[in-house]
Design an enzyme around this catalytic site. Structure first.
Site, PDB file in Angstrom:
ATOM      1  N   LEU A 187       0.710  -1.200   0.027  1.00  0.00           N
ATOM      2  CA  LEU A 187      -0.007  -0.103  -0.095  1.00  0.00           C
ATOM      3  C   LEU A 187       0.972   1.285  -0.012  1.00  0.00           C
ATOM      4  CD1 LEU A 187      -2.658  -0.923   2.793  1.00  0.00           C
ATOM      5  CD2 LEU A 187      -3.031  -0.824   0.221  1.00  0.00           C
ATOM      6  N   LYS A 197      -6.176  -0.422   9.718  1.00  0.00           N
ATOM      7  CA  LYS A 197      -4.829  -1.076   9.198  1.00  0.00           C
ATOM      8  C   LYS A 197      -4.200  -1.939  10.478  1.00  0.00           C
ATOM      9  CE  LYS A 197      -0.793  -0.439   6.600  1.00  0.00           C
ATOM     10  NZ  LYS A 197       0.121  -1.107   7.067  1.00  0.00           N
ATOM     11  N   LYS A 217      -9.999   2.022   0.216  1.00  0.00           N
ATOM     12  CA  LYS A 217     -10.218   1.210  -1.041  1.00  0.00           C
ATOM     13  C   LYS A 217     -11.222   1.553  -1.743  1.00  0.00           C
ATOM     14  CE  LYS A 217      -8.220  -2.645   1.468  1.00  0.00           C
ATOM     15  NZ  LYS A 217      -8.497  -3.916   2.205  1.00  0.00           N
ATOM     16  N   LYS A 268      -1.861   6.836   7.756  1.00  0.00           N
ATOM     17  CA  LYS A 268      -1.117   6.270   9.003  1.00  0.00           C
ATOM     18  C   LYS A 268      -1.264   7.213  10.169  1.00  0.00           C
ATOM     19  CE  LYS A 268       1.992   3.516   8.581  1.00  0.00           C
ATOM     20  NZ  LYS A 268       2.677   2.325   8.250  1.00  0.00           N
ATOM     21  N   CYS A 309      34.123  -3.056  30.537  1.00  0.00           N
ATOM     22  CA  CYS A 309      33.032  -3.719  29.814  1.00  0.00           C
ATOM     23  C   CYS A 309      32.145  -4.343  31.297  1.00  0.00           C
ATOM     24  CB  CYS A 309      33.512  -5.057  28.917  1.00  0.00           C
ATOM     25  SG  CYS A 309      32.106  -5.791  28.564  1.00  0.00           S
ATOM     26  N   CYS A 352      32.304  -8.454  30.829  1.00  0.00           N
ATOM     27  CA  CYS A 352      33.694  -9.133  31.217  1.00  0.00           C
ATOM     28  C   CYS A 352      34.722  -8.479  31.832  1.00  0.00           C
ATOM     29  CB  CYS A 352      33.911  -9.844  29.472  1.00  0.00           C
ATOM     30  SG  CYS A 352      34.888  -8.611  28.528  1.00  0.00           S
TER      31      CYS A 352
HETATM   32  S1  IVH Z   1      -5.188  -4.192   2.023  1.00  0.00           S
HETATM   33  C1  IVH Z   1      -3.995  -3.818  -2.036  1.00  0.00           C
HETATM   34  N1  IVH Z   1      -6.377  -3.809   4.268  1.00  0.00           N
HETATM   35  O1  IVH Z   1      -0.774  -3.449   5.365  1.00  0.00           O
HETATM   36  C2  IVH Z   1      -4.130  -4.491  -0.877  1.00  0.00           C
HETATM   37  N2  IVH Z   1      -3.690  -4.119   4.178  1.00  0.00           N
HETATM   38  O2  IVH Z   1       1.129  -1.687   3.924  1.00  0.00           O
HETATM   39  C3  IVH Z   1      -3.241  -4.628   0.011  1.00  0.00           C
HETATM   40  N3  IVH Z   1      -2.653  -4.493   6.297  1.00  0.00           N
HETATM   41  O3  IVH Z   1       0.839  -5.846   3.243  1.00  0.00           O
HETATM   42  C4  IVH Z   1      -3.835  -4.685   1.481  1.00  0.00           C
HETATM   43  N4  IVH Z   1      -4.460  -4.145   7.498  1.00  0.00           N
HETATM   44  O4  IVH Z   1      -0.336  -6.605   5.713  1.00  0.00           O
HETATM   45  C5  IVH Z   1      -5.220  -4.055   3.579  1.00  0.00           C
HETATM   46  N5  IVH Z   1      -7.393  -3.768   6.170  1.00  0.00           N
HETATM   47  C6  IVH Z   1      -6.210  -3.723   5.607  1.00  0.00           C
HETATM   48  C7  IVH Z   1      -5.021  -3.989   6.373  1.00  0.00           C
HETATM   49  C8  IVH Z   1      -3.866  -4.140   5.525  1.00  0.00           C
HETATM   50  C9  IVH Z   1      -3.166  -4.293   7.432  1.00  0.00           C
HETATM   51  C10 IVH Z   1      -1.381  -4.867   5.964  1.00  0.00           C
HETATM   52  C11 IVH Z   1      -1.090  -5.895   4.967  1.00  0.00           C
HETATM   53  C12 IVH Z   1      -0.305  -5.033   3.869  1.00  0.00           C
HETATM   54  C13 IVH Z   1       0.228  -3.828   4.353  1.00  0.00           C
HETATM   55  C14 IVH Z   1       0.529  -2.961   3.494  1.00  0.00           C
END
Ligand code: IVH
Length: 342
Positions: free
Chosen positions: A4, A36, A211, A235, A333, A336
């Protein structure tokens, strides 16, 4: 398996929304927003409804076969029951360790004099890589699915939202916080809402993911260098906390490197209790002017060891002296007794 792109500000999310609208020619777009999860991505292959292979993400193309270990995770179905399950189905999602389980595991590790895990994510990764699947079976791992790689043999859903409903019907755990959000404002509100409940979640998250929901629109937008144009992670800033620095101890590394470590008044940050942080080296301590007795700001981010960001100078106790690594070790150290060199 794709990765991502990250956004760190509302403006960057705005740019993402603009690009998606321009690319699809739509005035407004529906997104699916999900937390996430800070775990590790996994691919699960089902043939005729039976789990036949589980693999880690690896480099995106080739991962490790972790089928035996994954079979012991109770929230991952071994057999799909619904009559609507396609003959071939590859489900992707995140394996993670809930915070409470992580803390209990580390207590056990400590009692057995075994190595402690830095955070739930490392613990989840370490557990999945166990060679003995009985050990993995004892680890409190959990799972949320968020995508499908292969859906073959029956007509597939046409949006991310429908896909999540189908997966839920097949028996997969889907994050209950996943929502359809329409337009930029709803995306940004979702980020704030999830942030407000972050501390009460039973697992660690490091942001939210948006998404474009329609698969047709996803296809139109496509991907660039392993990351889809139709998805974006927004993030959270790493969590910080204020606490007191009781002492600086010297840790001796495997190769003989001496690293100063901050011994802190235990403080709860982002789901776990922190009582130590790395100080990297003497120069770093000098640059940030860190002294024993200081009140410090610490930060916990992702999979790195917590660090000391800065000192609250107004709260410095009288008489706090600059730290001198050579002086405190007496040039020896601590492990030792050998001579130390800079
Ligand atoms: S979607 C294109 N959804 O984040 C789709 N990823 O930084 C790719 N991850 O490798 C992943 N929660 O391990 C998606 N709700 C979520 C997620 C998620 C965690 C992680 C996943 C991915 C990483 C990418």
């Amino acid at each position: 398996m794709l990765s991502l792109n990250n956004a760190f500000s509302a403006d960057e999310v705005g740019e993402f929304d603009r690009r998606c609208r321009e690319g699809t020619g739509r005035e407004s777009l529906a997104y699916v927003a999900e937390p996430k999860i800070d775990g590790l991505a996994i691919s699960l292959l089902y043939e005729q409804g039976e789990l036949v292979r589980a693999a880690t993400r690896g480099d995106g193309r080739t991962g490790e076969d972790v089928t035996l270990n994954v079979r012991s995770i109770s929230s991952i179905p071994l057999q799909l029951r619904s009559h609507r399950v396609p003959p071939s189905l590859e489900v992707r999602g995140e394996v993670f360790m809930p915070i409470v389980g992580f803390e209990r595991l580390n207590e056990q590790q400590k009692a057995r004099d075994e190595k402690l895990y830095v955070n739930p994510r490392n613990a989840a990764a370490g557990s999945l890589r166990q060679l003995d699947s009985n050990v993995c079976a004892q680890r409190p791992l959990s799972f949320f699915c968020y995508a499908v790689g292969v859906w073959q043999g029956t007509p597939s859903p046409s949006s991310q939202m429908q896909m999540l409903s189908a997966l839920r019907e097949f028996g997969f755990p889907v994050n209950p916080l996943a929502r359809e959000v329409k337009g930029l404002k709803a995306c940004l509100d979702y980020y704030e809402d999830v942030m407000a409940s972050r501390a009460s979640l039973r697992y660690e998250i490091d942001g939210v993911v948006y998404k474009v929901s329609s698969f047709e629109d996803q296809q139109v937008l496509g991907s660039v260098s392993r990351a889809p144009r139709w998805a974006m992670a927004y993030k959270y800033a790493p969590e910080q906390a204020q606490t007191r620095l009781h002492a600086i101890t010297i840790q001796v590394g495997r190769t003989g490197t001496l690293t100063p470590v901050a011994e802190l008044e235990p403080v709860f940050v982002d789901g776990s209790t922190i009582s130590r942080a790395t100080l990297h080296n003497e120069e770093e301590i000098g640059r940030k002017d860190i002294r024993i007795g200081d009140t410090v700001i610490i930060e916990k981010r992702g999979d790195v060891i917590p660090g000391v960001i800065s000192v609250v100078k107004d709260l410095r106790p009288a008489g706090a002296e600059p730290f001198d690594m050579i002086a405190v070790t007496g040039s020896q150290c601590p492990d030792c007794g050998g001579a130390i060199h800079k």
